[in-house]
Design a protein around this motif. Structure first.
Motif, PDB file in Angstrom:
ATOM      1  N   UNK A 221     -18.044  12.881 -33.246  1.00  0.00           N
ATOM      2  CA  UNK A 221     -17.338  12.522 -34.463  1.00  0.00           C
ATOM      3  C   UNK A 221     -16.177  11.627 -34.100  1.00  0.00           C
ATOM      4  N   UNK A 222     -15.947  10.599 -34.885  1.00  0.00           N
ATOM      5  CA  UNK A 222     -14.785   9.741 -34.654  1.00  0.00           C
ATOM      6  C   UNK A 222     -13.493  10.522 -34.805  1.00  0.00           C
ATOM      7  N   UNK A 223     -13.527  11.639 -35.543  1.00  0.00           N
ATOM      8  CA  UNK A 223     -12.323  12.443 -35.701  1.00  0.00           C
ATOM      9  C   UNK A 223     -11.886  13.079 -34.386  1.00  0.00           C
ATOM     10  N   UNK A 224     -12.811  13.244 -33.444  1.00  0.00           N
ATOM     11  CA  UNK A 224     -12.430  13.718 -32.109  1.00  0.00           C
ATOM     12  C   UNK A 224     -11.558  12.675 -31.420  1.00  0.00           C
ATOM     13  N   UNK A 225     -11.932  11.438 -31.557  1.00  0.00           N
ATOM     14  CA  UNK A 225     -11.138  10.326 -31.012  1.00  0.00           C
ATOM     15  C   UNK A 225      -9.779  10.259 -31.696  1.00  0.00           C
ATOM     16  N   UNK A 226      -9.757  10.390 -33.029  1.00  0.00           N
ATOM     17  CA  UNK A 226      -8.489  10.385 -33.759  1.00  0.00           C
ATOM     18  C   UNK A 226      -7.595  11.534 -33.287  1.00  0.00           C
ATOM     19  N   UNK A 227      -8.215  12.709 -33.078  1.00  0.00           N
ATOM     20  CA  UNK A 227      -7.461  13.889 -32.646  1.00  0.00           C
ATOM     21  C   UNK A 227      -6.789  13.649 -31.303  1.00  0.00           C
ATOM     22  N   UNK A 228      -7.505  12.976 -30.411  1.00  0.00           N
ATOM     23  CA  UNK A 228      -6.952  12.721 -29.079  1.00  0.00           C
ATOM     24  C   UNK A 228      -5.774  11.752 -29.153  1.00  0.00           C
ATOM     25  N   UNK A 229      -5.905  10.682 -29.938  1.00  0.00           N
ATOM     26  CA  UNK A 229      -4.808   9.717 -30.071  1.00  0.00           C
ATOM     27  C   UNK A 229      -3.568  10.409 -30.636  1.00  0.00           C
ATOM     28  N   UNK A 230      -3.763  11.209 -31.696  1.00  0.00           N
ATOM     29  CA  UNK A 230      -2.631  11.926 -32.299  1.00  0.00           C
ATOM     30  C   UNK A 230      -2.033  12.924 -31.319  1.00  0.00           C
TER      31      UNK A 230
END
Length: 446
Positions: A221-230
């Motif tokens: 999920x792209x939200x995993x990538x978003x979670x890491x950046x945040x």
């Protein structure tokens, strides 16, 4: 059985009842009025028991982490623990995804009609695409964006455009990117907990961050990538205020700015950032100049996108309209406002529910006393800020369904509460079992 453990179990039973109610009531609503638009409420999933090539690896990682994780986390040198945590989380996420096979579990996830890879060719001229981005958000607009593209600022699709430009095109590379980067989120959380609370609590939290049920949705999920950046934005801020580093402050601001242009809802990460500033206020008082690079870094990404012609506020206004044009305007708020919390239980596990119960107890003890300065109290404040962000997202009405994916950036900050638990192996086993059951019994998707 101690009183604390008994209360932990009561909290877990209440969470199980919440999930059960969400499943039963959700199935009734969906079968009668068809307004939930999910096949296995409260999750966007389909019932489909199955095994896959990732099954042996997932079981092996689960057993290994439950048996050896707490001891290794307690005694390994810190510099070795962090890469081991990332590597184990990476294998855990990959193995769970591969239960569905390479094609369905990874390569096809980000190529569906709702996803970012559908619009790669529309970014041949990136400046022009950014200038016209808001003109394609609403349904009925010419060549309107797919749901996930319309629902996010352009840094999200632009990530996959740039991957394609450097030769990493297609769903396989996109999936690998999201899993590999997403797995680093656990390291960022560990770094933050160590900096703001203490190393012992970070070490106790490590196996729970690695073996999180959220891994079912972090692959892919792209939200995993978003979670890491945040998460790294928060971690660098923690390092900045505790180490009084101008460079970390600038890097944190840069990532916070990027976070806001990956997902509108991630502006709520500011609540976690505020907790970091409060916990690190001593370092901030001693070196207030930290705020200069922090805010300078924060301005970079918004300035670049604004100069390119993208208006964040106008886009968000249009997104709210688009959200209510689609299924978001039909899904009943009075179900999802509490069923979303059942989703949160499923992505964080019963151990986190018990940990949050203990977090509340720590805060009660800390109120007005010297206990407020203890490591446990500082951890409790950090976790509570994440819980507050999640609750605000829930009450907003802009998170109706699919929160098992959307809330990943907030959920990972609830997991450190597990550091407050006794009998970690038993709780870890419950976490692993939940993730394995979810991935083997359900076919998840979005």
């Amino acid at each position: 059985m101690t009183r604390s453990l008994r209360r932990d179990l009561y909290a877990s039973v209440a969470a199980v009842l919440l999930v059960t109610a969400a499943v039963l009531i959700g199935h009734h609503i969906q079968s009668t009025s068809h307004t939930l638009f999910v096949n296995w409420p409260p999750l966007l999933a389909t019932w489909g028991p199955h095994l896959g090539p990732g099954t042996p690896a997932a079981v092996a990682v689960a057993i290994g982490t439950v048996v050896y994780g707490p001891a290794l986390a307690a005694r390994l040198p810190w510099r070795k623990l962090l890469p081991l945590a990332w590597a184990t989380a990476l294998v855990w996420i990959f193995s769970l995804a591969l239960i569905d096979g390479w094609h369905r579990g990874i390569a096809r996830r980000l190529t569906s009609r709702h996803e970012y890879l559908q619009v790669i060719d529309r970014f041949d001229d990136i400046p022009n695409a950014l200038r016209g981005f808001t003109g394609h958000i609403l349904l009925g607009s010419p060549d309107h964006w797919p749901a996930h593209v319309a629902g996010h600022p352009p840094a999200a699709p632009l990530t996959f455009v740039l991957l394609d430009r450097i030769g990493l095109g297609g769903g396989g590379w996109a999936g690998v990117w999201c899993i590999t980067v997403g797995a680093t989120a656990c390291v960022a959380v560990l770094v933050t907990v160590r900096a703001l609370a203490d190393e012992t609590l970070a070490r106790r939290a490590a196996p729970f961050l690695v073996l999180a049920p959220a891994a079912v949705w972090m692959g892919t999920s792209a939200d995993a990538y978003f979670a890491a950046v945040a998460a790294w934005a928060v971690a660098l801020l923690a390092l900045a205020v505790t180490g009084r580093s101008l460079w970390w402050a600038g890097a944190s601001g840069l990532l916070f700015g990027l976070t806001c242009y990956l997902s509108y809802g991630l502006t709520l990460v500011a609540l976690i950032g505020a907790a970091v500033l409060w916990l690190g206020r001593r370092g901030l008082r001693e070196r207030p100049a930290l705020l200069v690079p922090l805010f300078a870094g924060l301005a970079v990404v918004p300035a670049l996108f604004t100069l390119a012609g993208f208006d964040w506020w106008e886009a968000y206004r249009l997104l709210v309209t688009r959200y209510h044009q689609g299924v978001g305007g039909i899904r009943p708020y009075d179900y999802w406002v509490w069923a979303n919390l059942a989703c949160a239980v499923l992505i964080t596990g019963l151990a986190t529910v018990a940990g949050l119960r203990r977090t509340g107890a720590v805060l009660v003890r800390a109120r007005g006393g010297t206990h407020g300065r203890t490591a446990e109290a500082r951890l409790a404040l950090l976790v509570s800020a994440a819980l507050l962000a999640l609750l605000v997202a829930d009450l907003s009405g802009m998170s109706k369904a699919e929160t098992e994916r959307i809330w990943l950036p907030f959920a990972i900050w609830l997991l450190p509460a597990c550091a407050l638990l006794n009998r970690p192996r038993a709780w870890l086993a419950a976490q692993a079992l939940l993730a394995l059951l979810l991935n083997h019994l359900l076919l998840t998707g979005w």
